[in-house]
Design an enzyme around this catalytic site. Structure first.
Site, PDB file in Angstrom:
ATOM      1  NE  ARG A 188      -4.195  -1.721   1.500  1.00 31.70           N
ATOM      2  CZ  ARG A 188      -5.017  -2.390   2.349  1.00 31.70           C
ATOM      3  NH1 ARG A 188      -5.016  -2.246   3.799  1.00 31.70           N
ATOM      4  NH2 ARG A 188      -6.206  -2.886   1.988  1.00 31.70           N
ATOM      5  CE  LYS A 221     -20.703 -15.070   6.414  1.00 32.40           C
ATOM      6  NZ  LYS A 221     -20.932 -13.797   7.426  1.00 32.40           N
ATOM      7  N   GLY A 273      -8.606  -9.460  -0.710  1.00 32.79           N
ATOM      8  CA  GLY A 273      -7.328  -9.962  -0.006  1.00 32.79           C
ATOM      9  C   GLY A 273      -6.865 -11.135  -0.380  1.00 32.79           C
ATOM     10  N   GLY A 282     -13.224  -4.294  -0.209  1.00 35.42           N
ATOM     11  CA  GLY A 282     -14.861  -4.040   0.093  1.00 35.42           C
ATOM     12  C   GLY A 282     -15.132  -3.031  -1.065  1.00 35.42           C
TER      13      GLY A 282
HETATM   14  P1  AMP Z   1     -14.364 -13.894   1.636  1.00 33.90           P
HETATM   15  O1  AMP Z   1     -13.829 -13.177   2.806  1.00 33.90           O
HETATM   16  O2  AMP Z   1     -15.713 -14.072   1.559  1.00 33.90           O
HETATM   17  O3  AMP Z   1     -13.790 -13.555   0.345  1.00 33.90           O
HETATM   18  O4  AMP Z   1     -14.002 -15.642   1.975  1.00 33.90           O
HETATM   19  C1  AMP Z   1     -12.511 -16.079   2.036  1.00 33.90           C
HETATM   20  C2  AMP Z   1     -12.563 -17.127   3.133  1.00 33.90           C
HETATM   21  O5  AMP Z   1     -13.216 -17.992   2.420  1.00 33.90           O
HETATM   22  C3  AMP Z   1     -11.270 -17.765   3.036  1.00 33.90           C
HETATM   23  O6  AMP Z   1     -10.761 -17.412   4.329  1.00 33.90           O
HETATM   24  C4  AMP Z   1     -11.327 -19.317   2.660  1.00 33.90           C
HETATM   25  O7  AMP Z   1     -10.653 -19.924   3.380  1.00 33.90           O
HETATM   26  C5  AMP Z   1     -12.744 -19.503   2.675  1.00 33.90           C
HETATM   27  N1  AMP Z   1     -13.293 -20.583   1.949  1.00 33.90           N
HETATM   28  C6  AMP Z   1     -13.252 -20.539   0.528  1.00 33.90           C
HETATM   29  N2  AMP Z   1     -13.773 -21.707  -0.022  1.00 33.90           N
HETATM   30  C7  AMP Z   1     -14.171 -22.301   1.130  1.00 33.90           C
HETATM   31  C8  AMP Z   1     -14.893 -23.509   1.333  1.00 33.90           C
HETATM   32  N3  AMP Z   1     -15.158 -24.317   0.422  1.00 33.90           N
HETATM   33  N4  AMP Z   1     -15.369 -23.770   2.675  1.00 33.90           N
HETATM   34  C9  AMP Z   1     -15.128 -22.936   3.459  1.00 33.90           C
HETATM   35  N5  AMP Z   1     -14.327 -21.921   3.405  1.00 33.90           N
HETATM   36  C10 AMP Z   1     -13.934 -21.506   2.386  1.00 33.90           C
END
Ligand code: AMP
Length: 401
Positions: free
Chosen positions: A42, A204, A357, A380
């Site tokens: 950054r 999510k 990230g 975000g």
């Molecule tokens: P996000 O912050 O929504 O981009 O999610 C990132 C997180 O999703 C990371 O820490 C990953 O370990 C988790 N993740 C990705 N795929 C899976 C999965 N199949 N099951 C559980 N966690 C996951």
């Protein structure tokens, strides 16, 4: 580019108040008992704007937040280590002010020589920063003749140091980094060269619902990976075992699939295990249904191939979110393969944009940072932009007449 930029300002001899994003990860060094910067990406990203101001004989007055000190001074969140690093990178002595506002710092910035740089202490030491308090914004504004926002990472928040402060200037403008983000992301949303692909992963569905809905009207293919794929698969009636599912989003997922038709791609096979810790990670990928007791933790080889082929044939690709639990080597293959596919597509002439990230970490770990078109500095903020929503930090900047 509809917003004013540095090029539109006469910087010579002016105090240029610059909102940068120096929210860098710090680590306490046990030997020296001082905080050290773990990743200076950054800081490096802010250099073009600072150098332009120095080169034009202006004074750069840098403001930023770091972490969450919750509205009060806290040495664990001091920006002091950043001024040391800036001094090394700019090869000039960068002053640090332990005060952010007030008569002392006002006098300091007015009397410092043209072409010099000062970094002020963390704006989040003040409760008025996150509440966008007009009185705090006014105090900040007293430090500049001009205001430049170069912090894309906070553009989705309406805080005093990016939104409130801008109202005090007649020509609040975008810095070089912000300008680059707007050009690249704007191009991807407004005129993506077809065929184009959005690759979305992460934990999510709820976080990316708005993005998927908006991109459905823009992109040719939407490829889904990560845990959020399991909410879609379950909504389709495919057994997903113990995979992460957002039960309260099943109806939304169903509706989205109906709208998207054959634009939306879901993983056809998975790397599964009984737990995240993967002592018994099963290397035989599972196609279709996942049985009870097992969870899908990465996309499988058929999905990797299908997604790679689509990315390689695309002229524009946007990626946000990992394909699996990529922090664990046993479940990192899918995410690494997508990083490689993005780099190979770039090599073939495609425009590739990566943000968030985890996806950026995957690109960096694979040493492919330089092999894609644009790595966004906003997680975000990038998602909000891709949702087609207006970002308060951008709204606050002046438009070209
Ligand atoms: P996000 O912050 O929504 O981009 O999610 C990132 C997180 O999703 C990371 O820490 C990953 O370990 C988790 N993740 C990705 N795929 C899976 C999965 N199949 N099951 C559980 N966690 C996951």
């Amino acid at each position: 580019m509809s917003k004013l930029t540095l090029k539109d300002l006469d910087l010579q001899g002016k105090c240029v108040l610059v909102r940068v994003d120096f929210n860098v990860p710090l680590q306490l060094c046990e030997e020296t008992n001082r905080y050290e910067i773990v990743d200076d990406t950054r800081i490096l990203s802010a250099l073009p704007t600072i150098e332009k101001i120095m080169g034009a004989d202006g004074k750069a007055i840098l403001i930023s937040h770091l972490g969450r000190p919750k509205g009060q001074p806290n040495q664990n969140f001091s920006l002091a280590p950043v001024s040391d690093r800036l001094t090394e990178l700019l090869d000039t002595s960068v002053r640090f002010s332990s005060e952010t506002i007030g008569s002392v710092v006002e006098k300091t910035v007015r009397t410092m020589p043209n072409g010099s740089v000062i970094l002020l202490e963390n704006t989040r030491y003040f409760p008025g920063e996150t509440t966008n308090d007009p009185a705090f914004a006014e105090e900040l504004a007293k430090l500049g003749d001009l205001f430049v926002n170069d912090a894309f990472g906070t553009a989705h928040r309406a805080h005093a140091s990016n939104v409130g402060v801008a109202a005090h200037f007649s020509k609040p403008a975008a810095g070089c980094l912000l300008e680059k983000e707007l050009i690249q992301l704007g191009h991807a949303l407004q005129s993506p060269t077809p065929p184009n692909v959005a690759l979305l992963g992460g934990a999510k569905v709820s976080d990316k619902m708005g993005v998927i809905t908006n991109l459905m009207g823009i992109m040719d293919h939407i490829l889904i990976g990560g845990a959020m794929a399991y909410t879609f698969l379950k909504a389709k009636g495919i057994p997903v075992g113990n995979s992460l599912v957002e039960e309260d989003r099943l109806d939304d997922a169903r509706e989205m699939m109906e709208h998207a038709g054959d634009k939306l791609f879901l993983p056809s096979d998975h790397i599964v295990s009984t737990s995240f810790d993967a002592p018994d990670a099963i290397n035989n990928p599972v196609s279709g249904a996942i049985e009870d007791g097992l969870m899908g933790l990465d996309i499988g080889p058929n999905t990797i191939k299908e997604y790679t082929d689509l990315i390689l044939s695309a002229r524009t690709s946007i990626w946000n979110g990992p394909m699996g639990v990529f922090e664990k080597p046993a479940f990192a293959r899918g995410t690494k393969a997508m990083a490689q596919a993005m780099a190979s597509a770039t090599n073939l002439g495609a425009t590739t944009i990566i943000g968030g990230g985890d996806s950026v970490a995957a690109i960096t770990q694979a040493n492919l940072h330089e092999n894609v078109t644009h790595v966004s500095t906003g997680g975000g903020a990038m998602l909000k932009f891709l949702e087609g929503k207006s970002l308060p930090g951008l709204e606050a900047l002046a438009d070209h007449p």
